[in-house]
Design an enzyme around this catalytic site. Structure first.
Site, PDB file in Angstrom:
ATOM      1  N   ASP A  18       0.780  -1.241   0.000  1.00  0.00           N
ATOM      2  CA  ASP A  18       0.000   0.000   0.000  1.00  0.00           C
ATOM      3  C   ASP A  18       0.818   1.302   0.000  1.00  0.00           C
ATOM      4  O   ASP A  18       0.491   2.240   0.725  1.00  0.00           O
ATOM      5  CB  ASP A  18      -0.968   0.009   1.197  1.00  0.00           C
ATOM      6  CG  ASP A  18      -1.830  -1.229   1.265  1.00  0.00           C
ATOM      7  OD1 ASP A  18      -1.950  -1.946   0.246  1.00  0.00           O
ATOM      8  OD2 ASP A  18      -2.390  -1.501   2.332  1.00  0.00           O
ATOM      9  N   LYS A  78      -7.261  -4.068  -2.856  1.00  0.00           N
ATOM     10  CA  LYS A  78      -7.817  -4.827  -1.741  1.00  0.00           C
ATOM     11  C   LYS A  78      -8.646  -3.908  -0.858  1.00  0.00           C
ATOM     12  O   LYS A  78      -8.457  -2.695  -0.852  1.00  0.00           O
ATOM     13  CB  LYS A  78      -6.710  -5.503  -0.921  1.00  0.00           C
ATOM     14  CG  LYS A  78      -5.764  -4.530  -0.223  1.00  0.00           C
ATOM     15  CD  LYS A  78      -4.626  -5.282   0.448  1.00  0.00           C
ATOM     16  CE  LYS A  78      -3.701  -4.378   1.203  1.00  0.00           C
ATOM     17  NZ  LYS A  78      -4.252  -3.759   2.396  1.00  0.00           N
ATOM     18  N   CYS A 112      -1.924  -2.663   8.003  1.00  0.00           N
ATOM     19  CA  CYS A 112      -1.844  -3.589   6.875  1.00  0.00           C
ATOM     20  C   CYS A 112      -0.599  -4.467   6.902  1.00  0.00           C
ATOM     21  O   CYS A 112      -0.673  -5.659   6.601  1.00  0.00           O
ATOM     22  CB  CYS A 112      -1.948  -2.825   5.558  1.00  0.00           C
ATOM     23  SG  CYS A 112      -3.557  -2.013   5.349  1.00  0.00           S
TER      24      CYS A 112
END
Length: 186
Positions: A18, A78, A112
């Protein structure tokens, strides 16, 4: 014989989590983390280590920063914080024909990255989080995220540790390329 605690290029894969512009805008160590992720990706490419990346809700948070996006063509989207459901190899768990060491870098360390690390551990992978190529908006979250991961069996490493362990020896063409990547003379 090498220690099983060391990374090897043939047993590893790199996962960049990310690294999106809108998320990075809130990070204090933004430039360092981008630079170190870039070093990891370039080093992985030299040493033929598989590289994956993900993007958290890109419709709202935008895409991966250009310098990384240019090097990583596929970056599946996602919604779940953990990346494991997004990546087929991560869902399957370890198999004899794939790398079992996963090197994680990206943001945010306590969300994450942490949730991905724990899911990868649960699926049988050895997990290495690159502390200087990961960050969180808040220093306390970052530090406690790293501590919790380390306490649970995740190995904490640095960018240079990863690159030199993957490289293994000096004096080769690969070593020279890795040295240039580390020093920024590439």
């Amino acid at each position: 014989m090498r220690s099983s605690q060391l990374l090897t290029a043939t047993s590893s894969r790199l996962l960049i989590v990310d690294m999106q512009e809108k998320l990075l805008a809130a990070m204090k160590e933004r430039e360092t983390v981008i630079s170190n992720c870039l070093k990891l990706v370039r080093g992985a490419n030299v040493l033929e280590v598989p590289v994956d990346a993900t993007e958290q809700y890109p419709k709202g948070l935008g895409g991966t920063v250009d310098v990384l996006a240019d090097l990583i063509a596929e970056r599946p989207a996602k919604m779940r914080f953990s990346c494991t459901e997004t990546l087929e190899w991560a869902k399957q768990g370890t198999t004899p024909d794939q790398p079992y060491q996963v090197v994680l870098a990206g943001i945010e360390a306590h969300v994450c990255v942490l949730q991905t690390a724990f899911d990868l551990l649960a699926n049988g992978f050895e997990v290495f989080v690159v502390a200087d190529a990961a960050t969180s908006r808040n220093r306390t979250d970052y530090e406690f995220g790293l501590k919790r991961m380390a306490d649970s069996g995740v190995q904490l490493v640095t960018t240079e540790m990863v690159l030199f362990e993957w490289c293994e020896v000096a004096g080769t063409d690969e070593f020279k390329q890795i040295s240039r990547i580390i020093t920024g003379r590439n």
